[in-house]
Structure formats: C-alpha cells, structure tokens
Design an enzyme around this catalytic site. Sequence first.
Site, short mmCIF file in Angstrom:
data_model
loop_
_atom_site.label_atom_id
_atom_site.label_comp_id
_atom_site.label_asym_id
_atom_site.label_seq_id
_atom_site.Cartn_x
_atom_site.Cartn_y
_atom_site.Cartn_z
N ARG A 43 0.95 -1.26 0.57
CA ARG A 43 -0.08 -0.01 0.03
C ARG A 43 0.82 1.35 0.31
NH1 ARG A 43 -4.40 0.58 4.19
NH2 ARG A 43 -4.66 1.92 2.93
N GLU A 83 -0.18 -2.41 10.13
CA GLU A 83 -0.07 -1.50 9.88
C GLU A 83 -1.14 -0.19 9.63
OE1 GLU A 83 2.51 1.38 7.16
OE2 GLU A 83 3.34 -0.81 6.85
N ARG A 84 -2.14 -0.33 9.40
CA ARG A 84 -3.32 1.02 9.94
C ARG A 84 -3.39 0.59 11.43
NH1 ARG A 84 -8.14 -0.20 9.12
NH2 ARG A 84 -9.24 1.53 8.57
N ARG A 85 -3.38 0.04 12.57
CA ARG A 85 -3.21 -0.37 13.36
C ARG A 85 -2.59 0.43 14.15
NH1 ARG A 85 -3.86 -6.58 14.33
NH2 ARG A 85 -3.77 -6.44 11.43
N ARG A 120 -8.02 -7.85 2.85
CA ARG A 120 -9.25 -7.09 2.63
C ARG A 120 -9.64 -6.06 1.89
NH1 ARG A 120 -8.24 -5.53 8.78
NH2 ARG A 120 -7.28 -7.15 9.98
#
Length: 283
Positions: A43, A83-85, A120
């Site tokens: 991403r 990585e979002r967390r 996801r």
Amino acid sequence: MAFSLFGKKDKNNNDEQVAEDQLKQHVEEIALDQIVPNQFQPRTIFNQEKIEELAETIKIHGIIQPIVVRKLEEGGYEIIAGERRYRAASHLKLPVIPAIVQDFSDDASAAIALIENLQREQLTPIEEAAAYQSLLEMNGVTQEALAKQVGKSQSAIANKLRLLKLPKPIQEAVLAKDISERHARSLLALDGEPEQLKFLNKIKEDHLNVKQTDSLIRDFLTKEQEPPKKRSKIKLVSKDVRIALNTIKESVSLVQKSGTDLKMSETESDDFYEITIQIPKNK
C-alpha cells in the site's frame, strides 16, 4: 514460525517444530518507537480519515487484535501485518502496542503483507500490480505459482500486471481514483504514450464512463485503420492564362452576336487548354 512460500520448504521444518513454535507464540507489549513499517508494504496510500476513525475506536475499545512483527538484526521490529493499527496507535501517541513477534524471511514478509491487504481489499489496482511484480522478481516464480499462492486466477494476475505498462500519469490517476481500472485497461488498446495521455485527459475532462471511453477509442482506432483518401490535384491557373481564355471567349461571343453561327469547344489537359472554333463556310 516456519513459513512455506510458493512451494519453497525449509529443510528444518516439520510438524513438531511448527507446533512448538505455535505454543511459544505470545503477545508482547512493544514500544511504538521500536517499530518500523514493512519495507515491502504494497500500500502506498493510506486514508488519514479512516486511520483517525480507527483511532477513535481504539481509544474506546483498545487494540483487540495485536499486530504481527519480526525482529530486525539491526534492532527494533518491522511490521508484518497491521500497519493501519500501528498508524492509529501513533495518532493517539500510545507508548506501546500489543504485538506478536514472528520469524519471517524477506519473501515471506512481502507475501504476507500482500495477502493481508488482498483479503481486506485495501489495495488499489496499481498497488496490487506492483506487489505482484515485486513478488515475481523476489521469488523467481511463475505467474501460475503466484496466482495459487494469493488465491487468484492466472489471467487476473496477468491483467493486473499489464497496468504497469501504462505511462506513470495514468498509473497515478488510477492510484488517485481519478479513473477506474476499467478505464485504464481501455487505454491499453492505444499504441503509444501520447495517444494514451490524450485520451486520459479526455476521460477526466468530460467525465466519461467506461462504455463511452471504449466507444471513443474504438472509433479512433477504426479511423486509424482506414486507408488514406486520395487528395484531388488542385489545378492552378496563372493570371495571364485566365486573361487569355476570357479574351478568346469574349471575342467568340461578339462574333456570335453579329449573326455568325460560330461554335467553340474547349478541352483541358494537365499541360494546356485546347480551344477549337468552328466557323461555317458561306453557301
């Protein structure tokens, strides 16, 4: 934890070892400043608004699912998944974050980061294509083997990879969601960057949908394939020649008006005019 990727097997790996590793797996509290993002993270765009929404959820409920990291030789930890967390925790300025430490190689780390994002559905088509290309180069495998690993068809992998043949401005337009993947695929039918960029601007300026884009490109390609029309030769006549012709015609007209049954015919070739005048003899 031992990991098998694209049919590659660790010679020291066996079921007992896997079971033992799984028993040893446990959650640790790791300082945020000791964690770095995955170097193979596919991403490239993270929606800050979504990160802040996740941060609000974490503020209320905490981090329910630990992130997964691997220990680096030079010290610290690299994110494998989550990585979002991690970004949401950084937004909240949390001192530590729950994490599971695993032992992964570079290619395993890259594959897991890709597979997690695919599951996801968080990747743009260009990010997904770039990740596939990276895995193919890193592991030296076929598209077929990669397709099996990520749960896609080989044709789906091939179609994504074709997007990387497009000029950078078009890839960036897909990343920014200015155009869709279907738009980008339509542009692949055009031969050469200038034409592709011209149609990209047309799509954006006129807000063309995919059907309109396909129709426009199809019409353009049809015209390109038509044989060129022969241009008719333009015959240029000098001013002096025009004066001579007009003088002769006026003279013939005066003679006809005087009562003489005069006839005139005119022919034209590429090189000259030919005028024939017929005057009847007196009977």
